[in-house]
Design an enzyme around this catalytic site. Structure first.
Site, PDB file in Angstrom:
ATOM      1  N   GLU A 176      -2.770   1.813   0.131  1.00 42.09           N
ATOM      2  CA  GLU A 176      -1.935   0.689  -0.321  1.00 42.09           C
ATOM      3  C   GLU A 176      -2.662   0.198  -1.439  1.00 42.09           C
ATOM      4  O   GLU A 176      -3.706  -0.463  -1.063  1.00 42.09           O
ATOM      5  CB  GLU A 176      -1.543  -0.083   0.987  1.00 42.09           C
ATOM      6  CG  GLU A 176      -0.492  -1.155   0.747  1.00 42.09           C
ATOM      7  CD  GLU A 176      -0.715  -2.620   0.544  1.00 42.09           C
ATOM      8  OE1 GLU A 176      -1.033  -2.780  -0.861  1.00 42.09           O
ATOM      9  OE2 GLU A 176      -1.041  -3.004   1.541  1.00 42.09           O
TER      10      GLU A 176
ATOM     11  N   CYS B 167      -0.924  -8.672  -0.622  1.00 39.63           N
ATOM     12  CA  CYS B 167      -0.510  -7.673  -1.300  1.00 39.63           C
ATOM     13  C   CYS B 167       1.135  -7.953  -1.954  1.00 39.63           C
ATOM     14  O   CYS B 167       1.709  -7.151  -2.747  1.00 39.63           O
ATOM     15  CB  CYS B 167      -0.553  -6.263  -0.900  1.00 39.63           C
ATOM     16  SG  CYS B 167      -0.675  -6.500   0.810  1.00 39.63           S
TER      17      CYS B 167
ATOM     18  N   ARG C 205      -6.362  -0.527  -6.922  1.00 38.42           N
ATOM     19  CA  ARG C 205      -5.831   0.691  -7.408  1.00 38.42           C
ATOM     20  C   ARG C 205      -6.945   1.662  -7.763  1.00 38.42           C
ATOM     21  O   ARG C 205      -6.870   3.033  -7.589  1.00 38.42           O
ATOM     22  CB  ARG C 205      -5.048   0.430  -8.666  1.00 38.42           C
ATOM     23  CG  ARG C 205      -4.212   1.597  -9.350  1.00 38.42           C
ATOM     24  CD  ARG C 205      -3.265   0.844 -10.129  1.00 38.42           C
ATOM     25  NE  ARG C 205      -2.495   1.582 -11.102  1.00 38.42           N
ATOM     26  CZ  ARG C 205      -1.445   1.496 -11.664  1.00 38.42           C
ATOM     27  NH1 ARG C 205      -0.939   0.317 -11.648  1.00 38.42           N
ATOM     28  NH2 ARG C 205      -0.770   2.410 -12.345  1.00 38.42           N
TER      29      ARG C 205
HETATM   30  P1  NAP Z   1     -11.846  -2.230  -3.265  1.00 32.77           P
HETATM   31  O1  NAP Z   1     -12.707  -2.675  -4.134  1.00 32.77           O
HETATM   32  O2  NAP Z   1     -10.895  -1.298  -3.510  1.00 32.77           O
HETATM   33  O3  NAP Z   1     -12.528  -1.969  -1.869  1.00 32.77           O
HETATM   34  C1  NAP Z   1     -12.061  -1.786  -0.773  1.00 32.77           C
HETATM   35  C2  NAP Z   1     -13.051  -0.704   0.129  1.00 32.77           C
HETATM   36  O4  NAP Z   1     -13.062   0.743  -0.388  1.00 32.77           O
HETATM   37  C3  NAP Z   1     -14.222  -1.051   0.148  1.00 32.77           C
HETATM   38  O5  NAP Z   1     -14.793  -0.785   1.615  1.00 32.77           O
HETATM   39  C4  NAP Z   1     -14.955  -0.355  -0.950  1.00 32.77           C
HETATM   40  O6  NAP Z   1     -16.435  -0.034  -0.626  1.00 32.77           O
HETATM   41  C5  NAP Z   1     -14.218   0.810  -0.916  1.00 32.77           C
HETATM   42  N1  NAP Z   1     -14.243   1.599  -2.336  1.00 32.77           N
HETATM   43  C6  NAP Z   1     -13.643   0.959  -3.386  1.00 32.77           C
HETATM   44  N2  NAP Z   1     -13.816   1.932  -4.208  1.00 32.77           N
HETATM   45  C7  NAP Z   1     -14.311   3.014  -3.677  1.00 32.77           C
HETATM   46  C8  NAP Z   1     -14.682   4.296  -4.314  1.00 32.77           C
HETATM   47  N3  NAP Z   1     -14.440   4.654  -5.564  1.00 32.77           N
HETATM   48  N4  NAP Z   1     -14.905   5.299  -3.533  1.00 32.77           N
HETATM   49  C9  NAP Z   1     -15.250   5.107  -2.219  1.00 32.77           C
HETATM   50  N5  NAP Z   1     -14.915   3.841  -1.728  1.00 32.77           N
HETATM   51  C10 NAP Z   1     -14.578   2.662  -2.454  1.00 32.77           C
HETATM   52  O7  NAP Z   1     -10.924  -3.620  -2.888  1.00 32.77           O
HETATM   53  P2  NAP Z   1     -11.542  -5.104  -2.638  1.00 32.77           P
HETATM   54  O8  NAP Z   1     -13.067  -5.151  -2.535  1.00 32.77           O
HETATM   55  O9  NAP Z   1     -10.924  -5.514  -1.260  1.00 32.77           O
HETATM   56  O10 NAP Z   1     -11.086  -5.957  -3.603  1.00 32.77           O
HETATM   57  C11 NAP Z   1     -11.132  -5.722  -5.024  1.00 32.77           C
HETATM   58  C12 NAP Z   1      -9.818  -5.785  -5.626  1.00 32.77           C
HETATM   59  O11 NAP Z   1      -8.717  -4.986  -4.987  1.00 32.77           O
HETATM   60  C13 NAP Z   1      -9.084  -7.070  -5.718  1.00 32.77           C
HETATM   61  O12 NAP Z   1      -9.344  -7.730  -6.750  1.00 32.77           O
HETATM   62  C14 NAP Z   1      -7.648  -6.895  -5.764  1.00 32.77           C
HETATM   63  O13 NAP Z   1      -7.168  -6.760  -7.222  1.00 32.77           O
HETATM   64  C15 NAP Z   1      -7.519  -5.311  -4.944  1.00 32.77           C
HETATM   65  N6  NAP Z   1      -7.184  -5.475  -3.523  1.00 32.77           N
HETATM   66  C16 NAP Z   1      -5.728  -5.243  -3.468  1.00 32.77           C
HETATM   67  C17 NAP Z   1      -5.177  -5.468  -2.197  1.00 32.77           C
HETATM   68  C18 NAP Z   1      -3.690  -5.200  -1.937  1.00 32.77           C
HETATM   69  O14 NAP Z   1      -3.124  -5.482  -0.652  1.00 32.77           O
HETATM   70  N7  NAP Z   1      -2.906  -4.618  -2.953  1.00 32.77           N
HETATM   71  C19 NAP Z   1      -5.955  -6.070  -1.171  1.00 32.77           C
HETATM   72  C20 NAP Z   1      -7.362  -6.119  -1.398  1.00 32.77           C
HETATM   73  C21 NAP Z   1      -7.932  -5.995  -2.623  1.00 32.77           C
HETATM   74  P3  NAP Z   1     -17.432  -1.037  -1.114  1.00 32.77           P
HETATM   75  O15 NAP Z   1     -17.087  -2.331  -1.061  1.00 32.77           O
HETATM   76  O16 NAP Z   1     -18.806  -0.776  -0.160  1.00 32.77           O
HETATM   77  O17 NAP Z   1     -17.634  -0.262  -2.507  1.00 32.77           O
END
Ligand code: NAP
Length: 534
Positions: free
Chosen positions: A257, A295, A235
């Site tokens: 999403e 998700c 989120r």
């Molecule tokens: P994430 O931290 O949201 O990262 C997803 C992608 O977006 C990565 O490539 C990340 O880049 C980039 N990103 C994240 N924050 C950003 C920002 N502020 N500005 C620009 N780019 C950004 O997700 P994740 O690493 O897959 O997992 C972390 C958490 O996300 C999980 O613990 C879970 O809670 C949630 N998640 C939810 C779902 C779902 O289906 N709802 C799926 C996967 C994950 P970098 O890694 O290079 O920073």
């Protein structure tokens, strides 16, 4: 990048095996701001050539990508297993889903209905004023940035649903690789780049970029050449990209999403006989599938505080206690699960009911089951928030001695308090009049809250079909009007253009009088198949 490998200039990235914590080569170079701009410039330059492909050419291109991914074969699965900790069978299935959805989008493009061609012929004799000839078709938005998801390294990453639907629409794609599976991303990226070259398209139709930290994502979302962003993840990440895209001189849509707890309501009539034990088994299977990293994981289950409900509760408690944790995708994702579960368990009126066993390695956390009451749940929004992983919250609701109408009101109040969700599931007893009263009361509430309503079953499986919706009101997604799974996903990357009194020779093929692409077109408001209009 844009069909050419580039040397990263700002350091490099190694994958980590989440099962062991070991680093896995080779190193992938991280791009700098100039290289990011080169990719978006190449995408912009490729746009006109790409979007002018015929449906047959675009369909062949998508099929080529699918064939190239199939050709990589076992190497792709092995690399993905190493980088994600997901089991081989799951990743084999995901590879099938990835190529299957590319071929489904090829079918959609070739069939042509996504162009939604409409023709309102001129009415020169209309009084008091003649009507001009008006024609409308969908055109692609322009270059799209796709953020690969960590939890679907194939089906929702480099050539996953977002990329496939954007390419199907005719939008060049720049993928920001997820750093949790760079080798998997690279193998798939090469397969796409080969298809671009073999289709005679400019390299800018597809680029794959590796970057460290949030900067690359922010730079891409702010780039004036980018016309839409597709994202699956946290989120916080989705919100950050939405803010950046909205603050641009030319704001652009972000299809993010993000977060969903996927409530499941089990009504009293669904728990009679052996059903309590069977439902509990299916629930714990869905909760713990893939370490709960879906998700659509059923994070919330509302269950009656009745003798049948007690049997469900006891069975779920036993099954979670017996369950063993599976390796989660990354160390930070496992840490976030620990923090989320601890904070939920520390809330007043929340009990820890069962904790399973941790699996081998650093990131195989024990599945957990927590419980609370309906009143606490309804009044405390904190209890609804998603904990990504195998952590379930059972919500016990009073049901004995209540009329069906009173029960329906209490459950409706609880569901009204929910944020937007991807899914909601109802389990009702076949033939139970009381359950039917509750279902009728809850359905309109759920239609306002969620993208997919299930009757029976569990929400974790998401079919890739024409009727599927994987979307929903915020925070499930940033835009509730679409879906990221299924053929409707292509519409996120299209917009309508109307042509008024434009001579036939200057019209796009979709709208020319001779209908050279054989489309079904809506003429004067009536849809008629192409063959009937010949
Ligand atoms: P994430 O931290 O949201 O990262 C997803 C992608 O977006 C990565 O490539 C990340 O880049 C980039 N990103 C994240 N924050 C950003 C920002 N502020 N500005 C620009 N780019 C950004 O997700 P994740 O690493 O897959 O997992 C972390 C958490 O996300 C999980 O613990 C879970 O809670 C949630 N998640 C939810 C779902 C779902 O289906 N709802 C799926 C996967 C994950 P970098 O890694 O290079 O920073």
């Amino acid at each position: 990048m844009a069909g050419e490998p580039v040397e990263g200039t700002t350091g490099s990235l190694l994958a980590t095996d989440p099962a062991t914590g070991e680093e896995v080569g080779p190193a992938f170079g991280l791009v700098d701001a100039a290289q990011i701009e080169a990719a978006t410039r190449a995408a912009e330059a490729a746009f006109d050539a790409f979007r002018s492909q015929s449906p047959a050419e675009r369909g062949a291109f998508l099929r080529r990508i699918a064939d190239n991914i199939d050709e990589i074969g076992a190497e792709l699965t092995a690399r993905a297993v190493r980088e994600t900790g997901l089991p081989e069978a799951r990743l084999e299935g995901e590879r099938g889903r990835t190529v299957g959805q590319l071929r489904m989008f090829a079918d959609v493009v070739e069939q042509g209905d996504a162009l939604q061609a409409r023709i309102d012929p001129a009415l020169p004799d209309r009084l008091p004023a003649p009507r001009p000839d008006l024609r409308q078709a969908q055109v692609p938005l322009g270059p799209v940035v796709v953020f690969g998801a960590s939890n679907f390294p194939l089906a929702f990453s480099t050539a996953g649903g977002d990329t496939a639907s954007a390419l199907a629409a005719g939008c060049p794609v720049v993928v920001k690789a997820h750093n949790a599976h760079p080798g998997t991303a690279e193998l798939v990226g090469q397969a796409v780049a080969r298809a671009v070259a073999d289709s005679g398209l400019p390299g800018g139709v597809f680029s794959l970029l590796f970057g460290g930290g949030n900067e690359i994502g922010q730079t891409l979302a702010a780039d004036p050449r980018v016309k839409a962003v597709a994202f699956t993840g946290s989120r916080a990440g989705g919100l950050a990209l939405m803010r950046t895209a909205a603050a641009r001189p030319e704001p652009v849509p972000v299809f993010a999403e993000m977060s969903s707890s996927n409530p499941v309501v089990i009504l009293p009539g669904a728990l009679t006989g052996d059903a309590a034990e069977d439902l509990a088994r299916a629930y714990v299977g869905s909760l713990t599938l893939g370490a709960g990293q879906f998700c659509t994981n059923p994070g919330l289950v509302l269950v009656p505080a009745t003798p049948d409900g007690d049997r469900f509760f006891a069975a779920a408690e036993r099954l979670v206690s017996e369950a063993t944790g599976q390796t989660m995708l990354t160390g930070p994702i496992a840490s976030a699960r620990t923090a989320g579960a601890d904070s939920l368990a520390a809330e007043p009126d929340v009990d820890t009911v069962a904790t399973g066993s941790a699996g081998p390695g650093p990131n195989a956390l024990a599945p957990m089951l927590l419980a609370t009451g309906l009143k606490s749940f309804t009044t405390r929004p904190r209890l609804q928030q998603e904990v990504f992983g195998a952590v379930g919250l059972l919500v016990r609701y009073p049901a004995d001695g209540q009329s069906a109408e009173a029960l329906a009101d209490a459950l409706a109040e609880a569901l009204e308090a929910l944020e937007g969700q991807l899914t909601a599931t109802l389990h009702a007893g076949p033939g139970s009049e009381d359950d039917a009263v509750v279902v009728r009361r809850l359905l309109p509430v759920l239609e306002r809250k969620v993208g997919r309503i299930l009757f029976g079953g569990w929400p974790t499986g998401v079919e890739v079909t024409h009727a599927m919706v994987h979307g929903g009101p915020f925070p499930a997604t940033s835009d509730p009007r679409g879906t990221s799974v299924g053929s409707l996903a292509v519409h996120r990357f299209l917009r309508p253009v109307a042509y008024q009194s434009v001579p036939d020779a200057f019209l796009p093929p979709a709208l020319q009088e001779a209908n050279p692409w054989g489309l079904n077109r809506r003429v004067d408001g009536t849809v008629a198949p192409a063959e009937d209009r010949a």
